[in-house]
Design a protein around this motif. Structure first.
Motif, PDB file in Angstrom:
ATOM      1  N   GLU A 174      11.544   8.259   1.699  1.00  0.00           N
ATOM      2  CA  GLU A 174      10.309   7.494   1.903  1.00  0.00           C
ATOM      3  C   GLU A 174      10.398   6.130   1.227  1.00  0.00           C
ATOM      4  OE1 GLU A 174       6.382   9.807   2.140  1.00  0.00           O
ATOM      5  OE2 GLU A 174       7.596  10.988   0.750  1.00  0.00           O
ATOM      6  N   LEU A 175      11.009   6.079   0.056  1.00  0.00           N
ATOM      7  CA  LEU A 175      11.155   4.800  -0.626  1.00  0.00           C
ATOM      8  C   LEU A 175      12.064   3.859   0.156  1.00  0.00           C
ATOM      9  CD1 LEU A 175      11.506   6.001  -4.339  1.00  0.00           C
ATOM     10  CD2 LEU A 175       9.511   4.970  -3.262  1.00  0.00           C
ATOM     11  N   ASP A 176      13.097   4.405   0.770  1.00  0.00           N
ATOM     12  CA  ASP A 176      14.006   3.586   1.585  1.00  0.00           C
ATOM     13  C   ASP A 176      13.305   2.989   2.799  1.00  0.00           C
ATOM     14  OD1 ASP A 176      16.226   3.868  -0.019  1.00  0.00           O
ATOM     15  OD2 ASP A 176      16.954   5.653   1.016  1.00  0.00           O
ATOM     16  N   SER A 177      12.203   3.615   3.221  1.00  0.00           N
ATOM     17  CA  SER A 177      11.505   3.123   4.409  1.00  0.00           C
ATOM     18  C   SER A 177      10.606   1.931   4.116  1.00  0.00           C
ATOM     19  CB  SER A 177      10.676   4.255   5.030  1.00  0.00           C
ATOM     20  OG  SER A 177       9.563   4.585   4.193  1.00  0.00           O
ATOM     21  N   ILE A 178      10.450   1.569   2.828  1.00  0.00           N
ATOM     22  CA  ILE A 178       9.678   0.377   2.472  1.00  0.00           C
ATOM     23  C   ILE A 178      10.515  -0.840   2.840  1.00  0.00           C
ATOM     24  CG2 ILE A 178       8.621  -0.925   0.582  1.00  0.00           C
ATOM     25  CD1 ILE A 178       8.315   1.759  -0.906  1.00  0.00           C
ATOM     26  N   LYS A 179      10.035  -1.636   3.763  1.00  0.00           N
ATOM     27  CA  LYS A 179      10.852  -2.708   4.326  1.00  0.00           C
ATOM     28  C   LYS A 179      10.972  -3.927   3.414  1.00  0.00           C
ATOM     29  CE  LYS A 179       9.625  -1.314   9.028  1.00  0.00           C
ATOM     30  NZ  LYS A 179       8.902  -1.687  10.279  1.00  0.00           N
ATOM     31  N   PHE A 180       9.891  -4.279   2.725  1.00  0.00           N
ATOM     32  CA  PHE A 180       9.913  -5.475   1.894  1.00  0.00           C
ATOM     33  C   PHE A 180      10.707  -5.178   0.626  1.00  0.00           C
ATOM     34  CE2 PHE A 180       7.360  -8.723  -0.674  1.00  0.00           C
ATOM     35  CZ  PHE A 180       8.135  -9.770  -0.226  1.00  0.00           C
ATOM     36  N   ILE A 188       0.842  -1.201   0.000  1.00  0.00           N
ATOM     37  CA  ILE A 188       0.000   0.000   0.000  1.00  0.00           C
ATOM     38  C   ILE A 188       0.878   1.251   0.000  1.00  0.00           C
ATOM     39  CG2 ILE A 188      -1.661   1.327   1.358  1.00  0.00           C
ATOM     40  CD1 ILE A 188      -2.802  -1.370   2.326  1.00  0.00           C
ATOM     41  N   LYS A 189       1.934   1.225   0.814  1.00  0.00           N
ATOM     42  CA  LYS A 189       2.834   2.375   0.887  1.00  0.00           C
ATOM     43  C   LYS A 189       3.568   2.576  -0.433  1.00  0.00           C
ATOM     44  CE  LYS A 189       6.473   4.328   3.813  1.00  0.00           C
ATOM     45  NZ  LYS A 189       7.265   4.129   5.051  1.00  0.00           N
ATOM     46  N   ALA A 190       4.083   1.480  -1.005  1.00  0.00           N
ATOM     47  CA  ALA A 190       4.817   1.578  -2.267  1.00  0.00           C
ATOM     48  C   ALA A 190       3.912   2.092  -3.379  1.00  0.00           C
ATOM     49  CB  ALA A 190       5.391   0.209  -2.639  1.00  0.00           C
ATOM     50  N   ASP A 191       2.706   1.546  -3.482  1.00  0.00           N
ATOM     51  CA  ASP A 191       1.778   1.960  -4.522  1.00  0.00           C
ATOM     52  C   ASP A 191       1.403   3.430  -4.355  1.00  0.00           C
ATOM     53  OD1 ASP A 191      -0.118   1.306  -6.747  1.00  0.00           O
ATOM     54  OD2 ASP A 191      -1.605   1.835  -5.237  1.00  0.00           O
ATOM     55  N   SER A 192       1.185   3.871  -3.110  1.00  0.00           N
ATOM     56  CA  SER A 192       0.848   5.268  -2.853  1.00  0.00           C
ATOM     57  C   SER A 192       1.976   6.196  -3.282  1.00  0.00           C
ATOM     58  CB  SER A 192       0.545   5.464  -1.366  1.00  0.00           C
ATOM     59  OG  SER A 192       0.316   6.823  -1.068  1.00  0.00           O
ATOM     60  N   LEU A 193       3.213   5.831  -2.956  1.00  0.00           N
ATOM     61  CA  LEU A 193       4.363   6.664  -3.330  1.00  0.00           C
ATOM     62  C   LEU A 193       4.544   6.700  -4.847  1.00  0.00           C
ATOM     63  CD1 LEU A 193       6.916   5.614  -0.558  1.00  0.00           C
ATOM     64  CD2 LEU A 193       5.722   7.812  -0.769  1.00  0.00           C
ATOM     65  N   ILE A 194       4.310   5.562  -5.493  1.00  0.00           N
ATOM     66  CA  ILE A 194       4.427   5.511  -6.955  1.00  0.00           C
ATOM     67  C   ILE A 194       3.417   6.447  -7.599  1.00  0.00           C
ATOM     68  CG2 ILE A 194       4.002   4.027  -8.962  1.00  0.00           C
ATOM     69  CD1 ILE A 194       5.257   1.729  -7.286  1.00  0.00           C
ATOM     70  N   GLN A 195       2.178   6.404  -7.135  1.00  0.00           N
ATOM     71  CA  GLN A 195       1.143   7.278  -7.709  1.00  0.00           C
ATOM     72  C   GLN A 195       1.489   8.749  -7.489  1.00  0.00           C
ATOM     73  OE1 GLN A 195      -0.887   5.769  -9.702  1.00  0.00           O
ATOM     74  NE2 GLN A 195      -0.039   3.835  -8.924  1.00  0.00           N
ATOM     75  N   LYS A 196       2.044   9.070  -6.318  1.00  0.00           N
ATOM     76  CA  LYS A 196       2.443  10.455  -6.055  1.00  0.00           C
ATOM     77  C   LYS A 196       3.579  10.877  -6.975  1.00  0.00           C
ATOM     78  CE  LYS A 196       1.085  10.558  -1.162  1.00  0.00           C
ATOM     79  NZ  LYS A 196       1.587  10.604   0.242  1.00  0.00           N
ATOM     80  N   MET A 197       4.575  10.008  -7.153  1.00  0.00           N
ATOM     81  CA  MET A 197       5.709  10.342  -8.026  1.00  0.00           C
ATOM     82  C   MET A 197       5.247  10.559  -9.456  1.00  0.00           C
ATOM     83  SD  MET A 197       9.019   8.079  -6.789  1.00  0.00           S
ATOM     84  CE  MET A 197       8.236   6.478  -7.022  1.00  0.00           C
ATOM     85  N   LYS A 198       4.285   9.761  -9.894  1.00  0.00           N
ATOM     86  CA  LYS A 198       3.802   9.899 -11.268  1.00  0.00           C
ATOM     87  C   LYS A 198       3.100  11.229 -11.493  1.00  0.00           C
ATOM     88  CE  LYS A 198       3.262   5.001 -12.405  1.00  0.00           C
ATOM     89  NZ  LYS A 198       2.311   3.927 -12.757  1.00  0.00           N
ATOM     90  N   GLY A 199       2.643  11.855 -10.416  1.00  0.00           N
ATOM     91  CA  GLY A 199       1.988  13.153 -10.533  1.00  0.00           C
ATOM     92  C   GLY A 199       2.949  14.327 -10.515  1.00  0.00           C
ATOM     93  N   MET A 200       4.236  14.058 -10.283  1.00  0.00           N
ATOM     94  CA  MET A 200       5.228  15.125 -10.214  1.00  0.00           C
ATOM     95  C   MET A 200       5.767  15.479 -11.607  1.00  0.00           C
ATOM     96  SD  MET A 200       5.096  15.781  -7.115  1.00  0.00           S
ATOM     97  CE  MET A 200       4.223  14.981  -5.774  1.00  0.00           C
TER      98      MET A 200
END
Length: 331
Positions: free
Chosen positions: A282-288, A258-270
């Protein structure tokens, strides 16, 4: 002639080429363009275009040729499709009611099954409250029986893979859970008297609690995130686990997705490189690691699109990482 045909078939067999997948037919809505969304690729956190677009004829005729990397789910109008290599699917898609859509040809049986996937709210067996019985026990029975009917239909389905059946069993359980969780909202829409509504909910909660317990315990698998109804339930399942003081590794993966997908969608809007670079922490904080690498790969690809040349970032993946995607490999 026969000899030439033999050599053509022999060459094709050893070329490694996969049979084409085609979906064609009619779309009921009056529109000049239709879209086929690759749901499974979205789950795999891939950057490539996940929506195939094609134009329609004046009578709604269309043909579209997806190239599925794996057998997986797609969305066409309100219908959920499951496509694999070699499917030759003739369709008539009803824009407003997926149950009225028709399917013929190679790959039709699973898609006839899928057109009865309950909507709205991505998985309610109570039809947005229209089928809510007056008695709580009757409501529970309606939900349970609807799930049983879907399981029987799934068991009767021939020629499906183990992975498809596993995902659809999970969808049925998730639909049961989502139907239960939707009842308070349905009662509010029915404008029941406050005291009657309170008594209904208290009784319904007591009756549904064992069902929720058993179904939720079997839904702790990140593979199920490619099911729309599971995405709706994911945060509920995570919160429920935490309330019980449980620490489930599988749900940590769901939370990370959920976190990774949310960050991806935000990056795509930049629109600029500097803003996308700011996502590094924030990406580094994704543990898996699989989801972290997938999200970082997309970040790199987005930066490349905004600038010239390659962007320094990800180390070259190991041989294991190249094949170790966040997806069940069982077919």
């Amino acid at each position: 002639m026969e000899l030439a045909l033999f050599f053509f078939m022999l060459t094709s067999a050893f070329s490694g080429s996969r049979p084409e997948t085609i979906v064609y037919g009619k779309f009921s809505a009056a529109q000049t363009e239709i879209k086929l969304e690759d749901i499974t690729s979205s789950y795999l956190l891939k950057e490539e275009d996940k929506i195939l677009t094609t134009t329609t004829g004046v009578t709604g005729d269309f043909a579209i040729r997806p190239k599925p990397a794996l057998p997986g789910y797609y969305r066409l109008g309100c219908n959920i499709l499951f496509l694999k290599h070699g499917d030759d699917l003739k369709v008539s898609i009803d824009r407003s009611d997926p149950k009225l859509s028709t399917f013929e040809g190679v790959g039709s049986s699973v898609n006839i099954f899928l057109k009865d996937t309950p909507i709205p709210q991505e998985g309610s067996y109570l039809d947005d409250g229209k089928n809510l019985p007056a008695a709580p026990q009757d409501a529970i029975d309606e939900i349970i029986n609807s799930g049983k009917i879907r399981n029987i239909a799934l068991n009767d389905l021939k020629g499906t893979t183990h992975r498809f059946r596993k995902l659809e069993r999970a969808r049925i359980k998730a639909d049961v859970v989502n139907s239960i969780l939707s009842v308070p909202r349905y009662l509010a829409k029915l404008k029941m008297a406050p005291d009657s509504s309170r008594k209904y909910l208290l009784r319904f909660k007591a009756l549904s609690s064992p069902l929720l317990e058993s179904h939720c315990a079997s839904l702790e698998n990140p593979d199920y995130l490619q099911l729309d109804v599971y995405k709706i339930l994911a945060k509920y399942l995570i919160a429920r686990s935490k309330e019980k003081g449980l620490d489930k590794a599988s749900l940590h993966k769901v939370e990370d997705w959920i976190k990774a997908d949310s960050l991806i969608q935000k990056m795509k809007g930049m629109k600029n490189r500097e803003t996308i670079e700011d996502f590094s922490t924030e990406l580094d904080s994704i543990k898996f690691s699989k989801y972290r690498r997938a999200a970082k790969k997309i970040k790199t690809e987005l930066l490349e699109k905004l600038g010239e040349g390659k962007v320094k970032g990800l180390p070259a993946p190991t041989e294991k990482q190249r094949h170790d995607v966040p997806f069940s490999s069982s077919q």
